[in-house]
Write an enzyme that holds these catalytic residues in place. Structure first.
Site, short mmCIF file in Angstrom:
data_model
loop_
_atom_site.label_atom_id
_atom_site.label_comp_id
_atom_site.label_asym_id
_atom_site.label_seq_id
_atom_site.Cartn_x
_atom_site.Cartn_y
_atom_site.Cartn_z
N SER A 195 91.07 59.68 -8.86
CA SER A 195 90.92 59.26 -7.52
C SER A 195 90.01 60.23 -7.00
O SER A 195 89.82 61.42 -7.63
CB SER A 195 92.20 59.30 -6.72
OG SER A 195 92.80 60.62 -6.73
N LYS A 196 89.32 59.95 -5.96
CA LYS A 196 88.41 60.98 -5.25
C LYS A 196 89.04 62.43 -4.94
O LYS A 196 88.62 63.06 -4.83
CB LYS A 196 88.02 60.31 -4.15
CG LYS A 196 86.50 59.72 -4.31
CD LYS A 196 85.83 59.27 -3.07
CE LYS A 196 84.79 58.48 -3.30
NZ LYS A 196 84.01 57.57 -2.17
N ARG A 197 90.52 62.08 -4.58
CA ARG A 197 91.09 63.26 -4.22
C ARG A 197 91.23 64.55 -4.96
O ARG A 197 91.23 65.61 -4.64
CB ARG A 197 92.39 62.78 -3.53
CG ARG A 197 92.68 62.42 -2.15
CD ARG A 197 93.80 62.03 -1.85
NE ARG A 197 94.36 60.71 -2.43
CZ ARG A 197 95.15 60.45 -3.18
NH1 ARG A 197 96.14 61.51 -3.67
NH2 ARG A 197 95.46 59.45 -3.83
N GLN A 198 91.19 64.14 -6.38
CA GLN A 198 91.52 65.08 -7.38
C GLN A 198 90.13 65.66 -7.96
O GLN A 198 90.07 66.06 -9.12
CB GLN A 198 92.41 64.71 -8.39
CG GLN A 198 93.73 64.51 -7.70
CD GLN A 198 94.94 64.47 -8.95
OE1 GLN A 198 94.68 65.19 -9.94
NE2 GLN A 198 95.87 63.93 -8.49
N GLY A 199 89.14 65.07 -7.35
CA GLY A 199 87.56 65.57 -8.12
C GLY A 199 86.63 64.39 -7.82
O GLY A 199 86.97 63.33 -7.16
#
Ligand code: GLU
Length: 482
Positions: A256-260
């Site tokens: 996901s975008k949240r982790q990179g």
């Protein structure tokens, strides 16, 4: 039958790393089998259109060395296929399904559908479209349906999913898959705006484009049973399916975008080399030999084997990407690095040519994470140092250091040649004569010339900087002590 595959992204405005892997596997498979790889833009969801998305997508794929056989990248060929330019085709095919009784019109409003879902949830514990209770051709009859349509009522076309049937197909990666048709919704084929849904357009195009293998991400697996039903309804043979494993964050959640970052463009603009990114992404799913990690595009093509792709999700490990990038950086053609760096070199106002930049890169590459780091890690190759690392200075510049290096400095000034070999010999002779360790001489020289405690080999650095620059820096440093 020759292989024909396609990469069929919806233009979202960026290329997801998972999309890059899908494109790459299709490309490798096509090249491996001497087949054709098509680019097709699935842009029928008008609510999700992004300006300029197609151009950006093609640009990113080209940067990664992925070319399509029927795309505008090769003038003279047609394509990419753009679904929004093929609407009539989907309509005609939808009509055929309707005429053969395999699809029916439905008039339910969004509110009615919502109420149905809630009711089914409460009373039946869930379920899809309740064809027997809603406002559609089946409950209303053909005549009333035609009248409603003639009066301009909003309507969609749905597939009549057979009851009590089993949908079965063989997935190259996942093996035999079977789904009860009762678990499959009467999917919408044509939306009320007249546009086809993804399912209809995808199946019609894969058939008309004579696609032999569908290679795509696992997230599309739930759609596949619906597609198989559609192929059946049309009386067509479905292509072979291969669903690639999910990409995961290191904690094994879905990438996901949240982790990179997930956009290829972001990685490229950070400075990752496209070849490194492609090599890294290629290994998210399987390793062709299992005994190494670095493969050229040609090797990846020669070794590609779809049946070896893993079922298990693949972890997107940024540390491994960094490692891969470094492997490529170590072998990067210095001239290419220089070409890429020249705009930044000029913008910084440094008066050096590409050849000099290439030599600096070759000298310092092992110390860089990205090509562009040359201008910070090796800033002293371009401008006289203005700061001197305090710790290094304290450690290597003592009260008697100036006196100790002075005669060597004069030897440098008068040396016949200023290449690294003669400089090395000179330093050897000097340290032997004065009975001092090499570091005692060369650390102060490094300090004066670069301001830094670490860098490439000092003699190579001096050769590249040239005598004038070296003497100017040393004189300035010694002068500042007075
Ligand atoms: N348009 C779908 C996507 O955005 C394509 C899925 C498929 O390859 O069938 O990924």
């Amino acid at each position: 039958m020759s292989v024909r595959v396609r990469f069929a992204p919806s233009p979202t405005g960026y290329l997801h790393v998972g999309g890059l892997r899908t494109a790459l596997y299709n490309y490798l498979f096509a090249r491996r089998h001497g087949g054709v790889c098509i680019l097709r833009l699935e842009d029928t969801d008008r609510t999700r259109l992004v300006e300029g998305a197609m151009e950006k997508l093609i640009e990113s794929l080209a940067a990664c060395g992925i070319e399509f056989d029927e795309s505008p990248l090769k003038p003279g060929n047609h394509g990419p296929y753009i679904q929004s330019e093929r609407l009539d085709l989907y309509k005609t095919h939808a009509e055929k399904l309707h005429q053969s009784g395999k699809a029916y019109f439905a008039f339910d409003t969004a509110e009615e559908l919502q109420a149905m879902r809630e009711r089914r949830q409460e009373q039946e514990g869930g379920g899809g479209y309740d064809r027997k209770k809603m406002r559609n051709e089946i409950t209303l009859g053909a005549e009333a349906t035609q009248k409603l349509i003639a009066d301009g009522a909003d309507h969609v076309l749905r597939l009549l999913v057979p009851e009590n049937d089993t949908v079965e197909f063989e997935d190259v990666v996942r093996g035999r898959i079977s789904v009860r048709s009762g678990d499959i919704d009467d999917q919408v084929l044509l939306k009320s705006d007249g546009f086809p849904t993804y399912h209809l357009a995808n199946v019609v195009d894969d058939h008309l484009m004579e696609i032999t293998h569908i290679i795509r991400g696992e997230e599309w697996l739930p759609s596949t049973a619906k597609h198989i039903l559609l192929y059946d309804a049309f009386g067509w043979e479905a292509p072979r399916m291969a669903h690639l494993p999910l990409l995961l964050n290191p904690d094994r959640s879905k990438l996901s975008k949240r982790q990179g970052d997930v956009a290829v463009e972001d990685y490229l603009s950070k400075g990752y080399l496209p070849e490194a990114l492609v090599n890294f992404v290629a290994l998210l799913g399987y390793n062709p030999t299992g005994d190494r990690e670095v493969y050229s595009m040609q090797e990846m093509i020669d070794l590609f084997d779809l049946s070896k792709v893993n079922k298990a999700g693949a972890v997107f490990d940024l540390q491994k990407l960094d490692w891969m990038n470094f492997e490529y950086l170590k072998n990067l053609d210095p001239q290419r690095a220089a070409r890429e760096l020249m705009p930044a070199v000029r913008a910084a106002g440094y008066d050096v040519d590409a050849d000099y930049v290439a030599r600096c890169f070759a000298l310092l590459r092992e110390r860089l994470r990205f090509t562009a780091d040359l201008l910070t890690v090796g800033d002293y190759m371009f401008a006289d140092p203005r700061e001197f690392e305090e710790k290094f200075r304290k450690k290597h510049w003592k009260d008697n250091t100036a006196e100790l290096v002075q005669p060597f400095v004069e030897q440098l000034r008068r040396a016949e040649t200023f290449d690294h070999e003669s400089l090395h010999k000179l330093a050897e002779a000097y340290t032997a004569e004065h009975e001092i360790g090499f570091g005692k001489l060369m650390n102060p020289i490094r300090l004066m010339l670069t301001g830094k405690g670490a860098g490439a080999g000092m003699f190579e650095t001096m050769e590249l900087l040239g005598r004038d620059t070296c003497m100017r820096r040393i004189d300035a440093f010694l002068g500042s002590l007075a």
